[in-house]
Design a protein around this motif. Sequence first.
Motif, PDB file in Angstrom:
ATOM      1  N   ILE A 195       0.856  -1.174   0.000  1.00 22.91           N
ATOM      2  CA  ILE A 195       0.000   0.000   0.000  1.00 22.91           C
ATOM      3  C   ILE A 195       0.900   1.234   0.000  1.00 22.91           C
ATOM      4  CG2 ILE A 195      -1.825   1.267   1.190  1.00 22.91           C
ATOM      5  CD1 ILE A 195      -2.654  -1.343   2.516  1.00 22.91           C
ATOM      6  N   ALA A 196       0.711   2.110  -0.969  1.00 18.42           N
ATOM      7  CA  ALA A 196       1.432   3.379  -0.989  1.00 18.42           C
ATOM      8  C   ALA A 196       0.626   4.386  -0.181  1.00 18.42           C
ATOM      9  CB  ALA A 196       1.619   3.864  -2.410  1.00 18.42           C
ATOM     10  N   LEU A 197       1.303   5.106   0.699  1.00 18.90           N
ATOM     11  CA  LEU A 197       0.658   6.097   1.546  1.00 18.90           C
ATOM     12  C   LEU A 197       1.405   7.417   1.449  1.00 18.90           C
ATOM     13  CD1 LEU A 197       0.258   3.935   4.783  1.00 18.90           C
ATOM     14  CD2 LEU A 197      -1.544   4.443   3.135  1.00 18.90           C
ATOM     15  N   GLY A 198       0.712   8.488   1.710  1.00 19.13           N
ATOM     16  CA  GLY A 198       1.375   9.789   1.750  1.00 19.13           C
ATOM     17  C   GLY A 198       0.377  10.916   1.934  1.00 19.13           C
ATOM     18  N   ASP A 199       0.906  12.100   2.146  1.00 16.42           N
ATOM     19  CA  ASP A 199       0.108  13.324   2.215  1.00 16.42           C
ATOM     20  C   ASP A 199       0.488  14.206   1.035  1.00 16.42           C
ATOM     21  OD1 ASP A 199      -1.154  12.570   4.507  1.00 16.42           O
ATOM     22  OD2 ASP A 199      -0.241  14.064   5.805  1.00 16.42           O
ATOM     23  N   ILE A 200      -0.508  14.761   0.371  1.00 16.30           N
ATOM     24  CA  ILE A 200      -0.252  15.591  -0.796  1.00 16.30           C
ATOM     25  C   ILE A 200      -1.323  16.670  -0.894  1.00 16.30           C
ATOM     26  CG2 ILE A 200      -1.586  14.114  -2.381  1.00 16.30           C
ATOM     27  CD1 ILE A 200       0.669  14.617  -4.466  1.00 16.30           C
ATOM     28  N   VAL A 201      -0.945  17.830  -1.389  1.00 20.20           N
ATOM     29  CA  VAL A 201      -1.899  18.918  -1.614  1.00 20.20           C
ATOM     30  C   VAL A 201      -2.726  18.597  -2.857  1.00 20.20           C
ATOM     31  CG1 VAL A 201      -2.142  21.364  -2.187  1.00 20.20           C
ATOM     32  CG2 VAL A 201      -0.422  20.636  -0.505  1.00 20.20           C
ATOM     33  N   VAL A 202      -4.051  18.697  -2.710  1.00 20.56           N
ATOM     34  CA  VAL A 202      -4.963  18.345  -3.798  1.00 20.56           C
ATOM     35  C   VAL A 202      -5.937  19.491  -4.038  1.00 20.56           C
ATOM     36  CG1 VAL A 202      -6.629  16.657  -4.656  1.00 20.56           C
ATOM     37  CG2 VAL A 202      -4.826  15.921  -3.076  1.00 20.56           C
ATOM     38  N   GLU A 203      -6.161  19.817  -5.297  1.00 11.98           N
ATOM     39  CA  GLU A 203      -7.165  20.809  -5.682  1.00 11.98           C
ATOM     40  C   GLU A 203      -8.158  20.154  -6.630  1.00 11.98           C
ATOM     41  OE1 GLU A 203      -7.274  23.647  -4.314  1.00 11.98           O
ATOM     42  OE2 GLU A 203      -5.239  23.943  -3.527  1.00 11.98           O
ATOM     43  N   GLY A 204      -9.445  20.418  -6.396  1.00 10.34           N
ATOM     44  CA  GLY A 204     -10.453  19.914  -7.310  1.00 10.34           C
ATOM     45  C   GLY A 204     -11.346  18.838  -6.725  1.00 10.34           C
ATOM     46  N   VAL A 205     -11.193  18.525  -5.423  1.00  9.87           N
ATOM     47  CA  VAL A 205     -12.086  17.582  -4.757  1.00  9.87           C
ATOM     48  C   VAL A 205     -12.583  18.204  -3.461  1.00  9.87           C
ATOM     49  CG1 VAL A 205     -11.115  15.473  -5.749  1.00  9.87           C
ATOM     50  CG2 VAL A 205     -10.119  16.422  -3.679  1.00  9.87           C
ATOM     51  N   ASP A 206     -13.735  17.767  -3.031  1.00  7.21           N
ATOM     52  CA  ASP A 206     -14.374  18.308  -1.834  1.00  7.21           C
ATOM     53  C   ASP A 206     -13.700  17.746  -0.579  1.00  7.21           C
ATOM     54  OD1 ASP A 206     -16.035  19.208   0.167  1.00  7.21           O
ATOM     55  OD2 ASP A 206     -17.885  18.382  -0.688  1.00  7.21           O
ATOM     56  N   PRO A 207     -13.115  18.615   0.257  1.00  3.90           N
ATOM     57  CA  PRO A 207     -12.470  18.096   1.480  1.00  3.90           C
ATOM     58  C   PRO A 207     -13.455  17.601   2.531  1.00  3.90           C
ATOM     59  CG  PRO A 207     -12.414  20.485   1.472  1.00  3.90           C
ATOM     60  CD  PRO A 207     -12.956  20.067   0.124  1.00  3.90           C
ATOM     61  N   LYS A 208     -14.748  17.838   2.311  1.00  2.82           N
ATOM     62  CA  LYS A 208     -15.753  17.370   3.281  1.00  2.82           C
ATOM     63  C   LYS A 208     -16.128  15.917   3.051  1.00  2.82           C
ATOM     64  CE  LYS A 208     -17.858  21.947   4.001  1.00  2.82           C
ATOM     65  NZ  LYS A 208     -16.959  22.673   3.085  1.00  2.82           N
ATOM     66  N   LEU A 209     -15.511  15.292   2.059  1.00  6.18           N
ATOM     67  CA  LEU A 209     -15.754  13.880   1.764  1.00  6.18           C
ATOM     68  C   LEU A 209     -14.424  13.139   1.660  1.00  6.18           C
ATOM     69  CD1 LEU A 209     -18.365  14.190  -1.134  1.00  6.18           C
ATOM     70  CD2 LEU A 209     -18.872  13.500   1.215  1.00  6.18           C
ATOM     71  N   TRP A 210     -14.460  11.820   1.902  1.00  2.69           N
ATOM     72  CA  TRP A 210     -13.376  10.950   1.490  1.00  2.69           C
ATOM     73  C   TRP A 210     -13.746  10.417   0.110  1.00  2.69           C
ATOM     74  CZ3 TRP A 210     -12.410   7.578   6.487  1.00  2.69           C
ATOM     75  CH2 TRP A 210     -11.890   8.419   7.487  1.00  2.69           C
ATOM     76  N   HIS A 211     -12.750  10.199  -0.739  1.00  2.00           N
ATOM     77  CA  HIS A 211     -13.006   9.854  -2.135  1.00  2.00           C
ATOM     78  C   HIS A 211     -12.303   8.548  -2.499  1.00  2.00           C
ATOM     79  CE1 HIS A 211     -14.435  14.046  -2.705  1.00  2.00           C
ATOM     80  NE2 HIS A 211     -13.467  14.332  -1.852  1.00  2.00           N
ATOM     81  N   ILE A 212     -13.035   7.669  -3.194  1.00  2.00           N
ATOM     82  CA  ILE A 212     -12.492   6.354  -3.547  1.00  2.00           C
ATOM     83  C   ILE A 212     -12.810   6.021  -5.001  1.00  2.00           C
ATOM     84  CG2 ILE A 212     -12.711   3.866  -3.160  1.00  2.00           C
ATOM     85  CD1 ILE A 212     -12.866   4.319  -0.262  1.00  2.00           C
ATOM     86  N   TRP A 213     -11.767   5.554  -5.706  1.00  2.00           N
ATOM     87  CA  TRP A 213     -11.904   5.019  -7.057  1.00  2.00           C
ATOM     88  C   TRP A 213     -11.407   3.580  -7.032  1.00  2.00           C
ATOM     89  CZ3 TRP A 213     -10.245   9.788  -5.740  1.00  2.00           C
ATOM     90  CH2 TRP A 213     -10.899  10.897  -6.308  1.00  2.00           C
ATOM     91  N   HIS A 214     -12.150   2.710  -7.693  1.00  2.00           N
ATOM     92  CA  HIS A 214     -11.836   1.282  -7.598  1.00  2.00           C
ATOM     93  C   HIS A 214     -11.909   0.637  -8.967  1.00  2.00           C
ATOM     94  CE1 HIS A 214     -13.053  -3.000  -6.306  1.00  2.00           C
ATOM     95  NE2 HIS A 214     -11.755  -2.886  -6.236  1.00  2.00           N
ATOM     96  N   GLN A 215     -10.754   0.141  -9.447  1.00  2.00           N
ATOM     97  CA  GLN A 215     -10.693  -0.691 -10.637  1.00  2.00           C
ATOM     98  C   GLN A 215      -9.918  -1.946 -10.242  1.00  2.00           C
ATOM     99  OE1 GLN A 215      -9.864   0.894 -14.569  1.00  2.00           O
ATOM    100  NE2 GLN A 215      -9.857   2.977 -13.728  1.00  2.00           N
ATOM    101  N   PRO A 216     -10.643  -3.035  -9.926  1.00  2.00           N
ATOM    102  CA  PRO A 216      -9.974  -4.216  -9.382  1.00  2.00           C
ATOM    103  C   PRO A 216      -8.763  -4.624 -10.213  1.00  2.00           C
ATOM    104  CG  PRO A 216     -12.339  -4.512  -9.422  1.00  2.00           C
ATOM    105  CD  PRO A 216     -12.063  -3.245 -10.151  1.00  2.00           C
ATOM    106  N   PRO A 217      -7.628  -4.917  -9.560  1.00  2.00           N
ATOM    107  CA  PRO A 217      -7.447  -4.967  -8.102  1.00  2.00           C
ATOM    108  C   PRO A 217      -6.953  -3.646  -7.502  1.00  2.00           C
ATOM    109  CG  PRO A 217      -5.496  -5.835  -9.147  1.00  2.00           C
ATOM    110  CD  PRO A 217      -6.418  -5.414 -10.269  1.00  2.00           C
ATOM    111  N   GLN A 218      -7.021  -2.580  -8.282  1.00  2.00           N
ATOM    112  CA  GLN A 218      -6.484  -1.304  -7.811  1.00  2.00           C
ATOM    113  C   GLN A 218      -7.537  -0.494  -7.064  1.00  2.00           C
ATOM    114  OE1 GLN A 218      -5.189  -0.034 -11.773  1.00  2.00           O
ATOM    115  NE2 GLN A 218      -3.083   0.012 -11.005  1.00  2.00           N
ATOM    116  N   LEU A 219      -7.074   0.205  -6.049  1.00  2.00           N
ATOM    117  CA  LEU A 219      -7.936   1.114  -5.300  1.00  2.00           C
ATOM    118  C   LEU A 219      -7.141   2.366  -4.974  1.00  2.00           C
ATOM    119  CD1 LEU A 219     -10.538   0.646  -2.625  1.00  2.00           C
ATOM    120  CD2 LEU A 219      -8.534   1.976  -1.968  1.00  2.00           C
ATOM    121  N   MET A 220      -7.772   3.520  -5.206  1.00  2.00           N
ATOM    122  CA  MET A 220      -7.166   4.810  -4.905  1.00  2.00           C
ATOM    123  C   MET A 220      -8.102   5.558  -3.967  1.00  2.00           C
ATOM    124  SD  MET A 220      -4.506   6.781  -5.631  1.00  2.00           S
ATOM    125  CE  MET A 220      -3.874   6.196  -7.230  1.00  2.00           C
ATOM    126  N   ALA A 221      -7.575   6.054  -2.845  1.00  2.00           N
ATOM    127  CA  ALA A 221      -8.395   6.777  -1.872  1.00  2.00           C
ATOM    128  C   ALA A 221      -7.715   8.077  -1.494  1.00  2.00           C
ATOM    129  CB  ALA A 221      -8.613   5.927  -0.625  1.00  2.00           C
TER     130      ALA A 221
END
Length: 546
Positions: A195-221
């Motif tokens: 699992i790759a982990l880290g903190d990064i500055v992001v623009e273009g997504v709502d910070p009031k939500l957690w966001h998940i994209w899933h294309q098996p077997p990959q998952l990005m959160a």
Amino acid sequence: MANPSILIAGAGPSGLILALFLLKNGVSVRIIDKEVKHRIGSRGSGVQPRTLELYDILDILPDILAAGEPTPPMATYAPGEIKPTKTVRLSEPLERSPDMPHPNAFIIPQDLHEEILRAHLQKLSCSVELGSELRSFEQFPDNVIAHIVKTDSDGNQLEESTSFDWLIGTDGARGVVRKQLGLSFLGETREEQYIALGDIVVEGVDPKLWHIWHQPPQLMALRSGGSSSNVFMFAYTGRSEKLANKTITREEFIEEFYAITGRRDITFGPATWLSNYRPNMRMVDNMRVGRVFVAGDAAHCHSPTGGQGLNSSVQDVANLGWKLALVHKGLASPTLLDTYSEERLRVIAQMLKLTTELYNKTFTNLGGGGMEDEAWQRGGDLRMLGINYCGSSIVLEDHAPLEGATAYSKSSGGRVQAAYRAPDASGLVSVGGEEAPTTLFSVFSVTAHTILLFGGDETDRARVAEVVGRFPEEVVRTVQLLPQGQTAGDSATSALILEDREGHAYAGYGVPLDRLTAVVVRPDGVVGAVVSGAEGVERYFQKIVL
């Protein structure tokens, strides 16, 4: 100036909370960390309700709540789509109640969490000593010699060997303390699941939500640091083989993100930390050898699912802190320290079982291409409000354990029970005082046992007072709880008398009005005994103090 009595190696949440416990108990500490700068990164950000209760008793909760937020909903997306396909909650929020004022988890980045704890340490004239690495130690019957290497900002090193009465390793899963003690670290490592982990500055997504994209077997959160923060922690699993066994770079992460999500409207700024993680599920077989202890990640590591790790670590040191203070001050036998392993290992074993089952369910679900809500459900036992020390040799239990009960099982029967958390109660008013109403969590103390006296007559309470008077004042304090509308007589035997004006204490504890019930609450907020008179109080404290 005398050398501090206790060395704490490792200044994460467990080390910081242990230092707070000991300092509040009048025990001097030195807390060191090998890093030359305080760690950054959101890392373990979930603070469970049971930990919030402990922070309430420690009187640090307001700062934690001010810096954190309730767990937000989680949005899942199809590749390239801007609108979520589904929005779910990890756990449904519970309403506050008089006995459970902090029912929901809070999210606070770990670096901010630790900063708050360090600020409270500084109020007690204690600071973390950075650039100081424990390299080895030697243990003797009456002391521990720690060999420490200190590194300054220019890279210059100075070696020292210093004697301490006790050493606690909160130095993580790779730390030196557990290894030098020769403790086993049994379990498994999921070598294939990076699992790759880290903190990064992001623009273009709502910070009031957690966001998940899933294309098996990959998952990005993406998980924000707060509802107004543009710093997100990312978690990426199912990487290609060329990226699996290495720490991902910022550029590689961005490339992989766009390939999985199709969302090039999302842009990225600096990455503050990056890490490569393989799930480990391991624990020691003992948490004490002589004058040396391990706690937190040094004693157990786990899958990231469930948000139990940081919280279990904090509860380790809450269990250890009051016991070590009593023994160090000569008020309890050193055998009391054996109950640290006795009580905590049972809890940690159950925690590993729960989090591993949850991890397996989640990743089996992902591998099969599903995103069913059940795989993401948290709450329930994971709030940690049912954690108990049933079967402990120092708990005076007043009931037989329920068949099939585990270390995470809630008590039953609608009444307070030994070995479980002591519930809160609001609406308590000091008799004869002008203070505002208070709560039991405000009355409990990390520096002493609190005996709550419900019901009974003055003769019953006098007998308890006689027993309590045989023990040192710093070990135990007594609080008399009067039923709603009742006033205290002239011969009251408690230093603190509270009227249960709103009836929450008697109702929440399920105790009768017509006879005495003494509830002994330990400094870690656990009920040590529920007894009907002075004899039971004496039997309990015979297990604790000399």
